[in-house]
Design an enzyme around this catalytic site. Structure first.
Site, PDB file in Angstrom:
ATOM      1  N   CYS A 136       1.602 -76.936  49.083  1.00 56.15           N
ATOM      2  CA  CYS A 136       2.322 -78.153  48.689  1.00 56.15           C
ATOM      3  C   CYS A 136       1.957 -79.374  49.532  1.00 56.15           C
ATOM      4  O   CYS A 136       2.203 -80.503  49.110  1.00 56.15           O
ATOM      5  CB  CYS A 136       3.829 -77.911  48.760  1.00 56.15           C
ATOM      6  SG  CYS A 136       4.415 -76.701  47.564  1.00 56.15           S
TER       7      CYS A 136
ATOM      8  N   HIS B 175       6.950 -81.769  40.638  1.00 57.66           N
ATOM      9  CA  HIS B 175       6.217 -81.409  41.853  1.00 57.66           C
ATOM     10  C   HIS B 175       4.876 -80.749  41.516  1.00 57.66           C
ATOM     11  O   HIS B 175       4.746 -79.527  41.581  1.00 57.66           O
ATOM     12  CB  HIS B 175       7.087 -80.478  42.696  1.00 57.66           C
ATOM     13  CG  HIS B 175       6.476 -80.013  43.968  1.00 57.66           C
ATOM     14  ND1 HIS B 175       5.467 -80.685  44.636  1.00 57.66           N
ATOM     15  CD2 HIS B 175       6.729 -78.889  44.719  1.00 57.66           C
ATOM     16  CE1 HIS B 175       5.139 -80.021  45.724  1.00 57.66           C
ATOM     17  NE2 HIS B 175       5.886 -78.922  45.795  1.00 57.66           N
TER      18      HIS B 175
ATOM     19  N   CYS C  28       7.736 -78.796  53.123  1.00 60.91           N
ATOM     20  CA  CYS C  28       7.551 -77.383  53.430  1.00 60.91           C
ATOM     21  C   CYS C  28       6.309 -76.887  52.703  1.00 60.91           C
ATOM     22  O   CYS C  28       5.819 -77.521  51.769  1.00 60.91           O
ATOM     23  CB  CYS C  28       8.775 -76.580  53.008  1.00 60.91           C
ATOM     24  SG  CYS C  28       9.162 -76.657  51.247  1.00 60.91           S
TER      25      CYS C  28
END
Length: 391
Positions: free
Chosen positions: A90, A347, A377
């Site tokens: 991510c 996302h 994270c």
């Protein structure tokens, strides 16, 4: 000392994975589109660029084969511009920006394009799910689905379902207000696409021409009552629902970074400057809390405290981890995700860090902010944080 400045940013609207405007569009086309727009907005000659660094959470399939090089070619950049795909799940887009900035400050590069791209529609589920036998015997949590780790964070740290739903509503409300105020208009570059659309009654799939010119994942009509009625994905005694977690989505973002002296010589006014980057590991089964370790490391290196930061972009992979990180770090709510976050906007894994950086700089300008942090994270048990000066 050489300084890396950011002189432009551009992104697609965020599209729903599998059901949205980018569900048939190759990663090279998505990434190439925003790269071309970012270079055009910077107003620089493309041959001034040395490299193209693109983050991707799943660099395989339609985003495989060094997608960064493909994006550079698709954008029409000279063949002299290199291409490097980076993966930190991510945080891949944020890592790409840091990598580009380090090439400028440490290696003397003049200008580099950096960003992120993700096509969940064309890469998920992954074709092969290979696991290492030793890791499975000694640390299998590293392979845990992120939704499972989010439930663990909620259970372990006492983050209630009610608090998560309230936070999700906050994200939806802030995104909707920002959209109504046109606050994303200076980020998004419209893109003509052909999407696959399924007829609900007949099941027939047809190609439909469309224009993606806004984010299409959020739900402006969301209510707390509606969120509370959603069932937890992993069972009745769990926490994460379709409403308090980020949804799967496709998109790309790109930023042009330059040596500050070169930008001044070219008469280009930067949006801001890259100041630093830090990562930290944590237990894989609670990967969502990574920022609580990465942020203090970043701030300590620069002699700063949480109170010194004017604006925060904290990725909302899940409400449980976003709440824990915000409150544990002591980030004031009025400075954190002021226009909402991934729970509502979506996302696309490798793109999000680049999107948040561009938004931080533009929103920071509107607010007169001086320092901003982007943090998130990372799957496998990590956190990343980037520090930016806003001009």
């Amino acid at each position: 000392m050489t300084q890396a400045v950011i002189v432009s940013t551009a992104r697609t609207g965020l599209a729903k994975a599998h059901r949205g405007s980018l569900n048939k569009t190759h990663g090279a086309e998505i990434g190439g589109h925003v790269i071309k727009a970012a270079v055009d907005r910077a107003g620089i000659a493309p041959d001034l660029l040395e490299d193209c660094v693109i983050g991707c959470g799943f660099p395989e399939g339609a985003t495989g084969r060094n997608i960064a090089r493909q994006c550079a070619i698709r954008a029409g950049l000279p063949v002299s511009v290199g291409g490097m795909t980076v993966n930190r799940f991510c945080a891949s887009g944020l890592q790409a920006i840091a990598t580009a900035a380090h090439a400028i400050t440490s290696e003397g590069a003049t200008a580099i394009i950096a960003g992120g791209v993700e096509s969940i529609s064309l890469t998920q589920p992954p074709p092969v799910d290979a696991k290492d036998d030793w890791i499975m015997a000694h640390k299998p949590e590293i392979y845990m689905p992120m939704i499972e780790t989010a439930d663990i964070v909620a259970q372990r740290y006492g983050i209630s379902r009610a608090a998560q739903d309230a936070y999700a509503l906050r994200s939806q409300t802030r995104i909707a207000a920002a959209q109504d105020a046109g606050l994303f208009a200076d980020e998004i570059v419209a893109m003509e696409t052909v999407m696959a659309q399924k007829n609900r009654e007949t099941g027939e799939i047809s190609d439909v021409e469309t224009v993606l010119d806004k984010d299409e994942c959020n739900r402006p009509g969301t209510t707390l009552d509606g969120l509370e009625k959603l069932d937890p994905v992993r069972g009745p005694d769990q926490y994460v629902t379709a409403g308090n977690a980020s949804q799967l989505s496709d998109g790309a973002a790109a930023l042009v970074l330059m040596d500050a002296d070169t930008a001044a010589h070219e008469g280009i006014e930067p949006l801001g400057a890259f100041k630093g980057f830090a990562v930290a590991g944590c237990e894989p089964d609670e990967m969502g809390i990574g920022p609580v370790f990465a942020v203090p490391r970043l701030l300590k290196r620069h002699g700063l405290t949480v109170e010194d930061i004017d604006l925060w972009e904290l990725n909302e992979a899940f409400a449980s981890q976003a709440l824990y990180c915000r409150d544990t770090l002591g980030i004031p709510d009025e400075r954190c995700n002021v226009n909402g976050g991934s729970i509502s906007i979506g996302h696309p894994f490798g793109m999000t860090g680049a999107r948040m950086t561009g938004h931080l700089l533009l929103e920071g300008r509107r607010r007169g902010a001086k320092l901003g942090v982007v943090t998130m994270c990372i799957g496998g048990g990590m956190g990343a944080a980037g520090l930016f000066e806003i001009f």
